[in-house]
Design a protein around this motif. Structure first.
Motif, short mmCIF file in Angstrom:
data_model
loop_
_atom_site.label_atom_id
_atom_site.label_comp_id
_atom_site.label_asym_id
_atom_site.label_seq_id
_atom_site.Cartn_x
_atom_site.Cartn_y
_atom_site.Cartn_z
N MET A 29 23.40 33.50 38.60
CA MET A 29 23.63 34.93 38.76
C MET A 29 24.60 35.43 37.70
N ILE A 30 24.36 36.65 37.25
CA ILE A 30 25.30 37.33 36.37
C ILE A 30 25.53 38.71 36.98
N VAL A 31 26.78 39.16 37.00
CA VAL A 31 27.14 40.39 37.69
C VAL A 31 27.67 41.44 36.71
N THR A 32 27.25 42.70 36.90
CA THR A 32 27.84 43.80 36.14
C THR A 32 28.71 44.61 37.09
N LEU A 33 29.89 44.96 36.63
CA LEU A 33 30.82 45.73 37.45
C LEU A 33 31.26 46.98 36.69
N GLY A 34 31.24 48.12 37.37
CA GLY A 34 31.71 49.35 36.76
C GLY A 34 33.19 49.23 36.41
N GLU A 35 33.52 49.68 35.22
CA GLU A 35 34.88 49.50 34.70
C GLU A 35 35.94 50.22 35.54
N ASN A 36 35.53 51.29 36.24
CA ASN A 36 36.51 52.08 36.98
C ASN A 36 36.63 51.71 38.46
N LEU A 37 36.03 50.60 38.85
CA LEU A 37 36.20 50.12 40.22
C LEU A 37 37.63 49.62 40.43
N THR A 38 38.15 49.81 41.62
CA THR A 38 39.46 49.24 41.93
C THR A 38 39.29 47.74 42.17
N ALA A 39 40.40 47.03 42.17
CA ALA A 39 40.36 45.59 42.41
C ALA A 39 39.75 45.28 43.77
N GLU A 40 40.08 46.11 44.77
CA GLU A 40 39.56 45.91 46.12
C GLU A 40 38.05 46.17 46.17
N GLN A 41 37.60 47.21 45.45
CA GLN A 41 36.17 47.51 45.41
C GLN A 41 35.39 46.39 44.73
N LYS A 42 35.93 45.85 43.64
CA LYS A 42 35.27 44.73 42.96
C LYS A 42 35.13 43.54 43.89
N LYS A 43 36.21 43.24 44.59
CA LYS A 43 36.20 42.11 45.52
C LYS A 43 35.16 42.32 46.61
N SER A 44 35.08 43.54 47.12
CA SER A 44 34.13 43.86 48.19
C SER A 44 32.68 43.76 47.70
N LEU A 45 32.41 44.28 46.50
CA LEU A 45 31.06 44.24 45.96
C LEU A 45 30.62 42.81 45.65
N LEU A 46 31.52 42.01 45.10
CA LEU A 46 31.18 40.61 44.80
C LEU A 46 30.83 39.86 46.08
N SER A 47 31.56 40.17 47.16
CA SER A 47 31.26 39.55 48.45
C SER A 47 29.90 40.01 48.96
#
Length: 287
Positions: A29-47
């Motif tokens: 898997m490879i993941v793209t994350l929006g640059e303006n996500l907060t650290a908590e949002q990134k953690k939540s989306l990865l989960s």
């Protein structure tokens, strides 16, 4: 001195191995994350994506979104922050493209599939999401960027532009004739272009008109002209039309209007005739 520097660099790489292109394999898997996500949002989306701890991530900026979408949609749809994200899992050869979305309210799964096929993406499972409801137009930018890394290939700039334009044009058309009709229309026209590349505007217009007729939809003069302009641009690009045809065939059962097409209706009719035969056979046993 030069030899010492090279030796130190090699030691650093041995201690800190990097995730190289060659490491990306089937099932990864490879993941793209929006640059303006907060650290908590990134953690939540990865989960939410079920991403492993060592997943390769790619950042997508708002600037990149404007680079590929600025010509085709208003600033209000793009916004000022990059937040939509995606997970791309490399699937076995022949799997086709599978798309699932969450919190996306304008671009449909089928629209993503169509645009990704145009971009040259193949055999991948893609999950698109955001922490809040968004239009979904920006996600394609990140997916194509991630696919280039995972496949270790460069997609021509003009093809990326065309894929983004296709997604937007299909979504706009969906506002008029319905999302399912719009996605099916674009797929039908591309399939015909792949089979018999039209030589002039007259042949292209006939293809679009026939696709609209098959789906029982009416296009305005403006919609027809927009489609003519887009497909004229598309057919002249350096696109592997054999691959487009193959991926479209694999995606047919995922295009919502397939069961309403002539081919789909034939499939349904066969199933219906089977059950009629089965019921008659059961009746004959008891009689």
């Amino acid at each position: 001195m030069k030899k010492i520097l090279i030796y130190l660099m090699l030691c650093f790489l041995m201690i800190n191995p990097v995730h190289t292109f060659a490491d990306i394999a089937e099932g990864d898997m490879i993941v793209t994350l929006g640059e303006n996500l907060t650290a908590e949002q990134k953690k939540s989306l990865l989960s939410e994506m079920g991403a492993p701890n060592d997943v390769l991530t790619v950042a997508v900026s708002n600037q990149e979104e404007y680079q590929y979408l600025g010509k085709y949609i208003s600033k209000s749809l793009i916004g000022t922050k990059a937040i939509s994200s995606s997970a791309i899992t490399i699937e076995p050869k022949g799997s086709g493209i599978i798309v699932e979305t969450k919190n996306i309210n304008w671009v449909t799964d089928e629209m993503y599939v169509n645009a990704l096929i145009t971009a040259g993406v193949k055999d991948a499972k893609i999950y698109i999401t955001a922490p809040i409801t968004v239009s979904g137009t920006a996600a394609l930018t990140g997916i194509i960027k991630a696919y280039e890394i995972s496949a270790d290939k460069t997609i021509p700039e003009e093809v990326k532009q065309a894929a983004n334009q296709e997604m937007v044009e299909t979504a706009k058309l969906g506002d008029s004739i319905g999302d399912q009709n719009a996605a099916a229309l674009i797929a039908k026209v591309k399939e015909e272009i792949a089979k018999n590349k039209p030589k002039n505007d007259e042949e292209l217009r006939k293809i679009i008109e026939q696709a609209a007729k098959d789906l029982n939809v009416t296009l305005t003069d403006e919609e027809m002209q927009r489609l003519m302009d887009f497909f004229n641009k598309l057919k002249d690009l350096n696109i592997d039309w054999n691959q487009v045809s193959d991926q479209l065939n694999m995606a047919k059962d995922r295009i919502s209007k397939f069961l309403e097409s002539e081919e789909g209706q034939g499939f349904v009719e066969k199933i219906k005739q089977f059950f009629i035969w089965l019921i008659d056979a059961i009746k004959s046993i008891f009689s």
